[in-house]
Design a protein around this motif. Structure first.
Motif, short mmCIF file in Angstrom:
data_model
loop_
_atom_site.label_atom_id
_atom_site.label_comp_id
_atom_site.label_asym_id
_atom_site.label_seq_id
_atom_site.Cartn_x
_atom_site.Cartn_y
_atom_site.Cartn_z
N LEU A 40 0.93 -1.16 -0.07
CA LEU A 40 0.07 0.16 0.04
C LEU A 40 0.94 1.32 -0.01
CD1 LEU A 40 -3.10 0.52 2.32
CD2 LEU A 40 -1.47 2.06 1.92
N GLN A 91 -0.54 -0.89 -7.60
CA GLN A 91 -1.17 -0.18 -6.53
C GLN A 91 -1.89 -1.22 -5.58
OE1 GLN A 91 -3.74 2.88 -7.88
NE2 GLN A 91 -4.11 3.62 -5.76
N TRP A 148 -4.69 -1.35 -1.90
CA TRP A 148 -5.62 -0.50 -1.26
C TRP A 148 -5.75 -1.20 0.11
CZ3 TRP A 148 -5.76 -0.79 -6.48
CH2 TRP A 148 -6.08 0.34 -7.32
N ASN A 149 -6.08 -2.39 0.45
CA ASN A 149 -6.40 -2.73 1.89
C ASN A 149 -5.60 -3.81 2.49
OD1 ASN A 149 -6.61 -4.87 -0.29
ND2 ASN A 149 -8.66 -5.73 0.62
#
Length: 619
Positions: free
Chosen positions: A478, A598, A600-601
């Motif tokens: 992230l 990329q 995200w979580n």
């Protein structure tokens, strides 16, 4: 103790990014034709169905190996003996029946000018020695093999070793895994411990053969700690100087694991260790993994080059093999410079062994710049074409660092360089780090292809090792995106390692579009300038797929993309396929030159590997 070749009892189908077998299918209507470099020992791995199959390997310039069935065959040597069979001599033989692994048989055929051996499921089925009368079999090394099949409907596969050490243990996309590799081997027992020294390698690999009964043994990784197994279900890892240092000056972690599986009368354990983690495997399964962090001290910052053993409750021999990844060190000195090719890796790794007094030396990273060490406390980094270009057409950065620590009579320096930074380490400590940005020119955009050396103030040899464990994986998270060049190939291949819970991540294929995975069952493909161009100037296709399968604690995804389509695979299964046509614009007419990521979580690291042109065995 000798260096030998070993075949573990589970046979081989895949490798990491640098697969060292050329693999091709063949059948009655489709013959294989594979050229390869001359090797002292040729190795052919043939995968065939469990029924009787009649096939032949033509070893060009030498003769042939023909198998009529699971129990009979012949060896033909050109110009041999009485030359009464096609200008040579044929030797018919019988052998013990082959053993199936699922629906297939895996044969390993090893041939040199001394003889030929046919193996299956860890057993030698047939051996034939060659002498002077065997002519081409005894004096010629093959560099090309062709095939012929007589059995209708049989589909076989041939893998030919390219000669480099191969350890196919990183990823297992199918049901079988193989390991063929150079090794230092030694028996060991309660009364006779083993003591094996070996070159520095980014990933150490140990194979232990032990009886099916519980055996209590320990591998002492000199300078690092130990791996101890009490039984088939429990053991411990010890890291020197780690944690609270409340157990012999370090920290011991006890663990339990699933029971081991026997192969005949023996258990084969594969133990892989790096400064990032240790993994214990058996019969294709991960039994235990322990990751290392800063608090793990010697486990997280020291590469072992020696292993010793201890056994408590077993009188007979066990076997230890230390696998060789081909990371041999090269001497260099004031009078004799080293010149070593650098593997095409996202992270270059150099290990230098020098005397405790310190030595003034330089590593020239061809096409990039140099790393120069004046003493135990100072040096400089030079980047070609960088900054004001006021020092030999580039920029030099002088630095000081904490003094180096001796290991016995020597200092071991580990230097890691990428287009993002260079780090110099010693005895588990980071001595110096320099980050690279746009102004650093060749340091920030060029991967070295060769390293050369120079020494000023020392008459004797230093040692340089350029590490290559065949793993091009790049961490991303992230907080930190990966940015990896993509080789110019008709089929781009990306391998992503992620945790079993699944992670929302995206691969941006520069100039093309993206591949986005939301979860273990959904994602989307975006093509620039495609369709109605109603989503960021292109078209996005959402999809669902079958759930992913874990391998231990991780998921391995193989993503293959060409201008014809994209396929997502996991554990040997195709999860999703999308074909491209004219309306898909950049997806259908452009090859990507770079991939960025990329996340995200998820706070931890995922790993991305971009496979190169030598990785056809992934297919």
């Amino acid at each position: 103790m000798m260096k030998v070749l070993i075949l573990l009892t589970t046979l081989v189908a895949v490798s990491s990014a640098g697969c060292e077998f050329k693999t091709v299918p063949f059948s009655k209507p489709v013959q294989a034709d594979v050229s390869f470099s001359v090797q002292e020992v040729e190795r052919y791995l043939v995968t065939l169905p469990c029924g009787n199959v009649w096939f032949k390997l033509f070893l060009i310039g030498v003769g042939h190996i023909e198998l009529f069935s699971q129990t009979s065959g012949n060896i033909f040597c050109k110009e041999a003996g009485a030359q009464n069979w096609y200008g040579g001599e044929r030797t018919d033989f019988t052998m013990d029946g082959m053993t199936c692994d699922g629906d297939d048989i895996y044969l390993l055929i090893e041939r040199s000018t001394s003889g030929v051996t046919i193996k299956n499921a860890g057993n030698v089925l047939y051996t034939q020695s060659f002498g002077e009368n065997d002519a081409r079999c005894s004096d010629t090394q093959a560099a090309q093999v062709k095939t012929q099949v007589w059995t209708d409907g049989a589909e076989l596969e041939l893998s030919v070793s390219t000669g480099s050490c191969w350890m196919g243990s990183l990823l297992n996309l199918g049901n079988t895994v193989a390991s063929v590799c150079g090794a230092w081997t030694s028996p060991f027992s309660l009364s006779a411990p083993a003591n094996v020294e070996y070159p520095m390698q980014a990933v150490e690999r140990y194979v232990v053969e032990l009886p099916c009964d519980d055996v209590w043994f320990k591998l002492f990784l000199i300078g690092v700690g130990h791996i101890e197994l009490f039984s088939r279900t429990r053991g411990n890892i010890f890291c020197k100087e780690a944690g609270a240092q409340n157990w012999y000056g370090g920290q011991k972690t006890d663990f339990t694991m699933p029971g081991m599986t026997c192969d005949g009368d023996n258990i084969i354990l594969s133990i892989e260790r790096s400064t990032s983690a240790v993994t214990i495997k058996n019969a294709g399964n991960v039994l235990y993994t322990q990751n290392f962090g800063e608090n793990d001290a010697r486990c997280s910052d020291t590469i072992a080059t020696q292993v010793k053993t201890q056994v408590w409750n077993y009188e007979n021999d066990l076997q230890l093999a230390v696998l060789d990844n081909g990371d041999d060190s090269v001497p260099f000195s004031l009078a004799e410079r080293a010149q070593v090719p650098v593997p095409d890796r996202a992270i270059e790794q150099y290990v230098v062994k020098l005397p405790c007094d310190g030595v003034w030396f330089k590593l020239f990273l061809v096409g990039v710049g140099h790393i120069e060490i004046f003493s135990k406390t100072s040096g400089n980094i030079f980047c070609k074409e960088a900054g004001a270009q006021n020092w030999y057409g580039g920029e030099r950065t002088d630095f000081t660092m904490d003094g180096m620590t001796c290991d016995g009579d020597n200092i071991i320096l580990s230097i890691e360089r990428s287009t993002s930074a260079v780090t110099i380490k010693n005895a588990g400590n980071v001595l110096y780090t320099q980050n690279f940005g746009e102004n650093d020119a060749r340091c920030s955009d060029t991967i070295a292809t060769q390293v050369k050396t120079q020494v000023w103030n020392y008459e004797n040899d230093l040692q340089l090792a350029v590490l290559d464990n065949g793993d091009d994986s790049v961490p991303f998270s992230l907080a930190e995106r990966a940015q990896v060049p993509v080789p110019d190939r008709a089929i781009e291949q990306y391998v992503v390692k992620l945790p079993c819970d699944g992670v929302w991540f995206k691969l941006f294929l520069v100039g093309v579009g993206h591949i986005e995975i939301f979860s273990k069952t959904s994602g989307n493909i975006f093509c620039k300038e495609a369709g109605a161009q109603n989503w960021y100037g292109g078209q996005k296709t959402d999809f669902t797929m079958d759930g992913m399968t874990c391998d231990g604690d991780d998921i391995y995804l193989l993503i293959e993309r060409s201008t014809s389509g994209v396929t997502i695979k996991n554990a040997g299964n195709v999860l999703y396929t999308q074909s491209f046509g004219e309306n898909d614009a950049r997806c259908s007419d452009t090859r990507s030159t770079e991939v960025t990521t990329q996340v995200w979580n998820y706070e931890g690291n995922l790993y991305l590997t971009v496979l190169n042109e030598n990785s056809s065995c992934w297919n």
